[in-house]
Design a protein around this motif. Sequence first.
Motif, PDB file in Angstrom:
ATOM      1  N   ILE A   1      33.342  48.818  28.246  1.00 18.96           N
ATOM      2  CA  ILE A   1      31.930  47.575  27.626  1.00 18.96           C
ATOM      3  C   ILE A   1      32.470  47.733  26.219  1.00 18.96           C
ATOM      4  CG2 ILE A   1      29.721  47.923  27.236  1.00 18.96           C
ATOM      5  CD1 ILE A   1      30.470  47.457  30.157  1.00 18.96           C
ATOM      6  N   THR A   2      32.372  46.703  25.628  1.00 17.13           N
ATOM      7  CA  THR A   2      32.759  46.998  23.714  1.00 17.13           C
ATOM      8  C   THR A   2      31.183  45.965  23.574  1.00 17.13           C
ATOM      9  OG1 THR A   2      32.044  44.315  24.587  1.00 17.13           O
ATOM     10  CG2 THR A   2      34.805  45.919  24.732  1.00 17.13           C
ATOM     11  N   TRP A   3      31.249  46.283  22.337  1.00 20.61           N
ATOM     12  CA  TRP A   3      30.480  46.155  21.003  1.00 20.61           C
ATOM     13  C   TRP A   3      29.993  44.229  20.916  1.00 20.61           C
ATOM     14  CZ3 TRP A   3      27.851  50.367  18.997  1.00 20.61           C
ATOM     15  CH2 TRP A   3      28.319  51.359  18.718  1.00 20.61           C
ATOM     16  N   GLU A   4      30.521  44.023  21.423  1.00 12.05           N
ATOM     17  CA  GLU A   4      30.147  42.113  21.581  1.00 12.05           C
ATOM     18  C   GLU A   4      29.493  42.611  22.414  1.00 12.05           C
ATOM     19  OE1 GLU A   4      33.408  43.909  20.905  1.00 12.05           O
ATOM     20  OE2 GLU A   4      32.970  43.156  18.466  1.00 12.05           O
TER      21      GLU A   4
ATOM     22  N   HIS B   1      30.825  50.047  13.724  1.00 13.64           N
ATOM     23  CA  HIS B   1      30.782  48.525  14.326  1.00 13.64           C
ATOM     24  C   HIS B   1      29.213  47.815  13.550  1.00 13.64           C
ATOM     25  CE1 HIS B   1      33.783  48.463  16.459  1.00 13.64           C
ATOM     26  NE2 HIS B   1      34.223  49.918  16.888  1.00 13.64           N
ATOM     27  N   GLY B   2      29.231  48.913  12.249  1.00 16.04           N
ATOM     28  CA  GLY B   2      27.844  48.244  11.751  1.00 16.04           C
ATOM     29  C   GLY B   2      26.688  48.675  12.555  1.00 16.04           C
ATOM     30  N   THR B   3      26.299  49.404  13.652  1.00 19.29           N
ATOM     31  CA  THR B   3      25.128  49.473  14.326  1.00 19.29           C
ATOM     32  C   THR B   3      24.977  51.213  13.733  1.00 19.29           C
ATOM     33  OG1 THR B   3      26.060  48.323  15.658  1.00 19.29           O
ATOM     34  CG2 THR B   3      24.277  50.338  16.738  1.00 19.29           C
ATOM     35  N   VAL B   4      23.640  51.542  14.264  1.00 22.29           N
ATOM     36  CA  VAL B   4      23.662  53.074  14.600  1.00 22.29           C
ATOM     37  C   VAL B   4      22.771  52.981  15.405  1.00 22.29           C
ATOM     38  CG1 VAL B   4      21.658  54.704  13.029  1.00 22.29           C
ATOM     39  CG2 VAL B   4      22.729  52.509  11.436  1.00 22.29           C
ATOM     40  N   ASP B   5      23.356  54.575  15.578  1.00 18.32           N
ATOM     41  CA  ASP B   5      22.990  55.368  16.911  1.00 18.32           C
ATOM     42  C   ASP B   5      21.906  56.317  16.663  1.00 18.32           C
ATOM     43  OD1 ASP B   5      22.946  56.058  19.515  1.00 18.32           O
ATOM     44  OD2 ASP B   5      24.235  57.978  19.403  1.00 18.32           O
TER      45      ASP B   5
END
Length: 320
Positions: free
Chosen positions: A313-316, A77-81
């Motif tokens: 819990i969502t990315w948003e 989702h466009g995010t790096v952990d």
Amino acid sequence: MTTARTTRGRSPVLNLPRTATGFDQVLHALRGRKPRRATGLPGEPRWRREFVRRDAAGPRTSLEEFGYGSHELNHAHGTVDDTALVGPLRILTPEGLDCLAEVCDRLEPSAGSSRFIATRRLRSADLMSAFINNMIRDRDFLLACSRLAGVPLIPHPLRIPTAQINYFEGRGRPEIVRWHRDGMDYVLTIQLNGYEDYDGGRFLYFQGRTDEFPGVREDDPRIREAPCGERGTALFLHGSRIFHAVTPVTRGRRVTLVISFFCPYFARQDSNTFWHLAADDGIPATIPSWLRLKWPVRDPAMDFSLRAGSPVITWEDVRE
């Protein structure tokens, strides 16, 4: 520090964990017992969402600063952990901390010990306390933890190691909680008492990749201390990617609650292995949780949240 074996003319090499191996590992796994279950402690405090601090934040160190490349990290989702460590910070209000400390003190008689660990501990504490169960499944608490990590988190579906209370005592074994990395990817440790109550008990970590740790010596400049010994402070750690240890408690008593989380969106990349868990908790207790963890899913956020008894819990939610 009594953390290493001596080497003539050179700084000592840091000790790795003392764990069961071979026949001992099999026996330990077969003897494991299922966690005790209870509806709650009689008269224990009631969890309230107001116990979560609205300003939970602390200094952040990235996995890139530990030497990991972007291609080695999880992406979604466009995010790096990329969060390695956050803290020290405070996630509970003073009243919430007092209630949690009371609960952990009352649970201490149920703690057990093993010749492979340096502390007494209580695994699956959320099955013993309604307060802890409701705390780690409270939406506000999970949102605060997810925003620290930068990814959506829920309590880990492997119920036995989800909430663990550690009781370190100066009269116990005078040894370090040896250098190790966790089976869990996302771990939050809450300090339930402070330096005034004990000597030692310092949290150390190696600021480098895990494959760089073997052979590291105790004077290596990458050995750091996280200043998280004050009562109520918390530390978030990407436990599977960071070698860490706790120095011996030489006086008094140190109590911590360790909560393990899970990101449903990275379920396929979860770092746990069956034998890592079975060697600790036993085969009979590990198999049911392991099957639930590996069950194929269509909607990770919904399916794993239901298994963990947790809100979704969502990315948003994380980005708000």
